[in-house]
Design an enzyme around this catalytic site. Structure first.
Site, PDB file in Angstrom:
ATOM      1  CD  GLU A 142      -9.120 -10.356   4.329  1.00 48.53           C
ATOM      2  OE1 GLU A 142      -8.658  -9.243   4.639  1.00 48.53           O
ATOM      3  OE2 GLU A 142      -8.426 -11.219   3.774  1.00 48.53           O
ATOM      4  CB  THR A 173      -5.408  -1.020   0.065  1.00 50.55           C
ATOM      5  OG1 THR A 173      -4.056  -1.453  -0.082  1.00 50.55           O
ATOM      6  CG2 THR A 173      -5.847  -0.293  -1.185  1.00 50.55           C
ATOM      7  N   GLY A 199      -8.531  -5.534  -0.317  1.00 51.80           N
ATOM      8  CA  GLY A 199      -7.229  -5.557  -0.962  1.00 51.80           C
ATOM      9  C   GLY A 199      -6.786  -6.990  -1.232  1.00 51.80           C
TER      10      GLY A 199
HETATM   11  C1  5RP Z   1      -5.572  -8.978   4.917  1.00 44.84           C
HETATM   12  C2  5RP Z   1      -5.475  -8.990   3.439  1.00 44.84           C
HETATM   13  C3  5RP Z   1      -5.140  -7.696   2.773  1.00 44.84           C
HETATM   14  O1  5RP Z   1      -6.124  -7.414   1.854  1.00 44.84           O
HETATM   15  C4  5RP Z   1      -3.823  -7.837   2.070  1.00 44.84           C
HETATM   16  O2  5RP Z   1      -2.851  -8.283   2.999  1.00 44.84           O
HETATM   17  C5  5RP Z   1      -3.386  -6.511   1.445  1.00 44.84           C
HETATM   18  O3  5RP Z   1      -3.106  -5.596   2.455  1.00 44.84           O
HETATM   19  P1  5RP Z   1      -2.588  -4.127   2.176  1.00 44.84           P
HETATM   20  O4  5RP Z   1      -3.723  -3.374   1.566  1.00 44.84           O
HETATM   21  O5  5RP Z   1      -2.181  -3.623   3.537  1.00 44.84           O
HETATM   22  O6  5RP Z   1      -1.400  -4.218   1.244  1.00 44.84           O
HETATM   23  O7  5RP Z   1      -5.670  -9.973   2.790  1.00 44.84           O
HETATM   24  O8  5RP Z   1      -5.807 -10.257   5.434  1.00 44.84           O
END
Ligand code: 5RP
Length: 231
Positions: free
Chosen positions: A108, A36, A87
């Site tokens: 993050e 995302t 995300g």
């Molecule tokens: C990565 C994360 C991402 O934000 C989470 O996995 C969502 O990913 P995506 O947008 O591919 O569904 O925490 O460490």
């Protein structure tokens, strides 16, 4: 019927509009990781002149941003960040999240801790009443993998090593299934306290301030404290 990629693209575009309303030409933007966020990076790159630079939460996002001409700063050189956009794998109505499906949870959590506002961008399949359907990622120092796994089993979870995956920090990830996380902040604090844990994928002690949720009918806003979780 919109596909999941359409939903992700739509919410990324809504996040760009929102970010542009918060950013100044000297602002530094915090950028998360995932598919995302990839859509978000691609879209905000077209507005490069509207902010100074970004701080990234992963090598993956850094590489993508640099290719698109977005300067990426070291977090050590940044002391103010109006906004962090990322995300999540799950978010509940209290704005608590599970993150780390992409393995970038530690950076993050660090980068988002500097931002004044955490904007979570998800599609509606990720909004849940109780966190835990998505296995909770826990980053561990490799030598502590088994002892941490035993402690996580005592909490009622079933940890599984993410095979063949090493984080940007040189560590490993245990994905913990079978948890029903009714007290997310308590569980985050408890897991953080296990020796050998680098970071727990629960973002509850500091959750999201705003969630943009992509649905078949459009992008909705969700904030903490609203009765339904929607405004
Ligand atoms: C990565 C994360 C991402 O934000 C989470 O996995 C969502 O990913 P995506 O947008 O591919 O569904 O925490 O460490």
């Amino acid at each position: 019927m919109l596909t999941q990629d359409d939903l992700k693209r739509n919410v990324a575009h809504a996040a760009v509009e929102y970010a542009l309303s918060c950013l100044q030409p000297d602002s530094v933007l915090g950028v998360g990781t995932g598919s995302t966020v990839d859509f978000f990076i691609d879209a905000i790159a077209g507005h490069r002149e509207r902010f100074r630079a970004a701080v990234s939460s992963s090598e993956r996002s850094t590489e993508r941003m640099r290719k698109l001409g977005i300067p990426v700063l070291d977090l050590n050189d940044v002391d103010d960040m109006p906004l962090y956009v990322d995300g999540a794998d799950e978010i509940d109505h209290g704005m608590n999240m599970i993150k780390g499906g992409g393995g970038a949870l530690t950076r993050e959590k660090i980068v988002s801790s500097v931002a004044r506002q955490f904007v979570c961008i998800v599609d509606e399949t990720k909004v849940v009443d109780v966190l835990g359907r998505f296995p909770l990622p826990v980053e561990v120092i490799p030598m502590a993998r088994n002892v941490v796994a035993r402690k996580l089993r005592e909490l009622g979870g079933e940890p599984r090593l993410r095979e063949g995956f090493i984080t940007d920090n040189g560590c490993e990830i245990l994905d913990v299934s079978g948890l029903s996380i009714t007290a997310p902040a308590d569980m985050e604090a408890h897991i953080n306290d296990i020796p050998g844990v680098v970071c727990c994928g629960l973002f509850a002690l500091a959750g999201a301030d705003l969630a943009l949720v992509s649905t078949q009918q459009g992008v909705r806003r969700m904030v903490k404290g609203s009765a339904t979780g929607e405004i």
